[in-house]
Motif scaffolding. Structure first.
Motif, mmCIF file in Angstrom:
data_model
loop_
_atom_site.group_PDB
_atom_site.id
_atom_site.type_symbol
_atom_site.label_atom_id
_atom_site.label_comp_id
_atom_site.label_asym_id
_atom_site.label_seq_id
_atom_site.Cartn_x
_atom_site.Cartn_y
_atom_site.Cartn_z
ATOM 1 N N LEU A 38 0.746 -1.251 -0.015
ATOM 2 C CA LEU A 38 -0.068 0.087 0.093
ATOM 3 C C LEU A 38 0.952 1.341 0.027
ATOM 4 N N ILE A 39 1.998 1.485 0.899
ATOM 5 C CA ILE A 39 2.858 2.448 0.864
ATOM 6 C C ILE A 39 3.601 2.700 -0.403
ATOM 7 N N PHE A 40 3.773 1.529 -1.005
ATOM 8 C CA PHE A 40 4.733 1.539 -2.339
ATOM 9 C C PHE A 40 3.805 2.122 -3.568
ATOM 10 N N SER A 41 2.411 1.815 -3.080
ATOM 11 C CA SER A 41 1.456 2.418 -4.373
ATOM 12 C C SER A 41 1.206 3.910 -4.350
ATOM 13 N N VAL A 42 1.590 4.333 -2.939
ATOM 14 C CA VAL A 42 1.393 5.640 -2.862
ATOM 15 C C VAL A 42 2.359 6.549 -3.557
ATOM 16 N N PHE A 43 3.652 5.962 -3.509
ATOM 17 C CA PHE A 43 4.863 6.765 -3.862
ATOM 18 C C PHE A 43 5.397 6.371 -5.498
ATOM 19 N N VAL A 44 4.755 5.245 -6.024
ATOM 20 C CA VAL A 44 5.166 4.747 -7.236
ATOM 21 C C VAL A 44 4.633 5.733 -8.252
ATOM 22 N N ASN A 45 5.737 6.269 -9.429
ATOM 23 C CA ASN A 45 5.091 7.177 -10.248
ATOM 24 C C ASN A 45 4.534 6.303 -11.462
ATOM 25 N N GLU A 46 4.307 7.096 -12.798
ATOM 26 C CA GLU A 46 3.809 6.473 -13.918
ATOM 27 C C GLU A 46 4.711 5.769 -14.696
ATOM 28 N N THR A 47 6.255 5.962 -14.290
ATOM 29 C CA THR A 47 7.314 5.160 -14.823
ATOM 30 C C THR A 47 7.943 3.885 -13.994
ATOM 31 N N ARG A 48 6.868 3.575 -13.112
ATOM 32 C CA ARG A 48 6.856 2.302 -12.076
ATOM 33 C C ARG A 48 8.397 2.860 -11.208
ATOM 34 N N LYS A 49 8.516 3.881 -10.740
ATOM 35 C CA LYS A 49 9.785 4.091 -9.934
ATOM 36 C C LYS A 49 9.219 4.963 -8.852
ATOM 37 N N LEU A 50 9.825 4.445 -7.581
ATOM 38 C CA LEU A 50 9.323 5.242 -6.539
ATOM 39 C C LEU A 50 9.933 6.878 -6.645
ATOM 40 N N SER A 51 9.001 7.622 -6.500
ATOM 41 C CA SER A 51 9.106 9.033 -6.374
ATOM 42 C C SER A 51 8.237 10.084 -5.522
ATOM 43 N N LEU A 52 8.590 11.151 -5.236
ATOM 44 C CA LEU A 52 7.687 12.078 -4.649
ATOM 45 C C LEU A 52 7.017 12.927 -5.571
ATOM 46 N N HIS A 53 7.055 12.722 -6.886
ATOM 47 C CA HIS A 53 6.247 13.209 -7.907
ATOM 48 C C HIS A 53 5.767 12.360 -8.776
ATOM 49 N N ARG A 54 4.615 12.642 -9.126
ATOM 50 C CA ARG A 54 3.584 11.947 -10.064
ATOM 51 C C ARG A 54 3.136 13.060 -11.180
ATOM 52 N N TRP A 55 3.346 12.602 -12.590
ATOM 53 C CA TRP A 55 2.764 13.261 -13.538
ATOM 54 C C TRP A 55 3.505 14.828 -13.412
ATOM 55 N N GLY A 56 4.667 14.878 -13.117
ATOM 56 C CA GLY A 56 5.487 16.262 -12.949
ATOM 57 C C GLY A 56 4.989 17.008 -11.774
ATOM 58 N N ARG A 57 4.118 16.429 -10.522
ATOM 59 C CA ARG A 57 3.736 17.079 -9.637
ATOM 60 C C ARG A 57 3.830 16.381 -8.409
ATOM 61 N N PRO A 58 4.099 17.108 -7.127
ATOM 62 C CA PRO A 58 4.028 16.151 -5.952
ATOM 63 C C PRO A 58 2.681 15.095 -5.518
ATOM 64 N N PHE A 59 3.299 14.115 -5.045
ATOM 65 C CA PHE A 59 2.429 13.339 -4.644
ATOM 66 C C PHE A 59 1.342 13.713 -3.761
ATOM 67 N N SER A 60 0.238 12.970 -3.709
ATOM 68 C CA SER A 60 -0.964 13.543 -2.920
ATOM 69 C C SER A 60 -0.654 13.058 -1.492
ATOM 70 N N LEU A 61 -0.726 14.053 -0.463
ATOM 71 C CA LEU A 61 -0.354 13.915 0.934
ATOM 72 C C LEU A 61 -1.783 13.189 1.325
ATOM 73 N N ALA A 62 -2.933 13.213 0.749
ATOM 74 C CA ALA A 62 -4.014 12.849 1.405
ATOM 75 C C ALA A 62 -4.102 11.284 1.366
ATOM 76 N N SER A 63 -3.271 10.707 -0.045
ATOM 77 C CA SER A 63 -3.328 9.245 -0.178
ATOM 78 C C SER A 63 -2.531 8.587 0.978
ATOM 79 N N LEU A 64 -1.228 9.331 1.172
ATOM 80 C CA LEU A 64 -0.420 9.004 2.209
ATOM 81 C C LEU A 64 -1.030 8.778 3.556
ATOM 82 N N LEU A 65 -1.901 9.753 3.961
ATOM 83 C CA LEU A 65 -2.550 9.971 5.232
ATOM 84 C C LEU A 65 -3.547 8.897 5.308
ATOM 85 N N ALA A 66 -4.387 8.396 4.070
ATOM 86 C CA ALA A 66 -5.324 7.548 4.012
ATOM 87 C C ALA A 66 -4.560 6.087 4.163
ATOM 88 N N ALA A 67 -3.482 6.084 3.773
ATOM 89 C CA ALA A 67 -2.735 4.782 3.782
ATOM 90 C C ALA A 67 -2.310 4.428 5.122
#
Length: 361
Positions: free
Chosen positions: A85-114
């Motif tokens: 679940l944590i991996f799903s929050v941080f993985v981006n569209e290129t299948r790499k762990l990143s703090l950005h997705r689609w060129g923007r920061p990941f959703s903090l709400a997704s992390l809190l929900a997880a």
């Protein structure tokens, strides 16, 4: 059966219900991306973990001793589900762990929900000893994360559609160039004094050209290739009227029963004229328009024998790049097509690959 066991089973049943709803939603969407696949793995891990925990409690309720192996399995499955679940929050569209997705920061709400529901379940389990609340709370983490994933994806799709609409609007504006329209009108005026029939044909082509452009502004659906080709013929006729017979166009059309975005072919032909054949000083420019089937795709090519962009200014090359980038986005979004441009000393070739989807409508 002991009341605490019944309560435990009821809580786990609630958790199983939430996990089942999340799995159903994922499968209905087709599990398209890496994030959803990680979430799917977390759901299955938690599902098996809950089943192991229920089996352990049922066995203990029947008079047997708690099975340490099943308890360890439950812990391992829960840990694996949490990491997925944590991996799903941080993985981006290129299948790499990143703090950005689609060129923007990941959703903090997704992390809190997880994290928060599971942490709350662990805390409450320590307060109310003998009642495992982690499993049901973590199931809600999976459901909330799935909902937030879908929200983020819908927002991204809306943003991309807006970009495509803006690109299409710019493409429309480029086709309605005031300078080109002025030249056509002046050519029609000259023909009125010298060749009335030619002036009438030019007016007919100009009316069809304007009609096609205006229709494209109010309709974002695919159009039959025959209509687009007719529009291109009218445009080419107007260009020859304003510039003179300094180039020819060869049509090598193998198939016509398909659809494509409006003005996509005209954009390529216009670029072949402006950035290709007009660069020749001998007035022997040639443009070849061809279509052919390639497996499940239709290949549309526009080739010219010009000198390419080597003699153009930086501003002209930038304009060409923006125009083709807009076309590439429109093809990808509206028909899942692709675009490629190759240039060389003997000219350029632009290629569109469009998935074949039956007869044009």
């Amino acid at each position: 059966m002991d009341t605490s066991v019944l309560l435990h089973i009821a809580l786990n049943a609630s958790g199983l219900g939430v996990v089942a709803l999340t799995l159903t939603d994922l499968f209905l969407r087709g599990v398209p991306g890496t994030r959803e696949k990680c979430l799917l793995a977390a759901c299955f891990g938690h599902l098996f973990g809950i089943c192991a925990d229920v089996a352990d409690h049922l066995y203990a309720a029947s008079g047997g001793a708690p099975l340490s192996a099943i308890q360890i399995l439950h812990i391992l499955l829960s840990a694996a589900a949490f990491l997925s679940l944590i991996f799903s929050v941080f993985v981006n569209e290129t299948r790499k762990l990143s703090l950005h997705r689609w060129g923007r920061p990941f959703s903090l709400a997704s992390l809190l929900a997880a994290v928060l529901p599971g942490a709350a379940g662990l805390l409450l389990s320590r307060i109310f000893l003998g009642v495992n609340l982690f499993d049901v709370f973590f199931a809600f983490s999976l459901g909330l994360t799935d909902i937030l994933f879908q929200r983020d994806k819908n927002r991204e799709l809306a943003r991309r559609e807006e970009q495509v609409d803006m690109g299409f609007a710019r493409l429309m504006a480029e086709q309605m160039r005031p300078h080109f329209i002025f030249n056509v009108l002046m050519s029609i005026e000259d023909l009125c004094y010298t060749d009335g029939e030619a002036a009438a044909r030019c007016i007919e082509d100009f009316a069809g050209y304007l009609r096609g452009n205006i229709r494209s502004m109010t309709n974002d659906e695919l159009i039959p290739f025959e209509k687009e080709l007719e529009h291109v013929r009218q445009y080419v006729s107007l260009e020859k009227t304003t510039r003179g017979p300094i180039f020819e166009v060869v049509y090598d059309i193998d198939c016509i029963d398909f659809s494509l975005p409006a003005l996509s072919l005209q954009t390529l032909v216009e670029n072949a004229i402006k950035h290709g054949v007009l660069s020749r000083a001998d007035g022997k420019g040639c443009i070849r328009i061809a279509t052919e089937r390639k497996g499940a795709f239709i290949r549309v090519t526009v080739a010219d024998n010009g000198t390419g962009v080597k003699g153009e200014t930086e501003k002209q090359r930038e304009h060409l790049g923006i125009s083709l980038t807009n076309l590439e986005k429109i093809l990808a979004t509206r028909c899942s097509g692709t675009f490629r441009l190759t240039t060389g000393p003997s000219g350029s070739q632009a290629t569109m690959l469009i998935p074949e989807r039956g007869d044009a409508t």
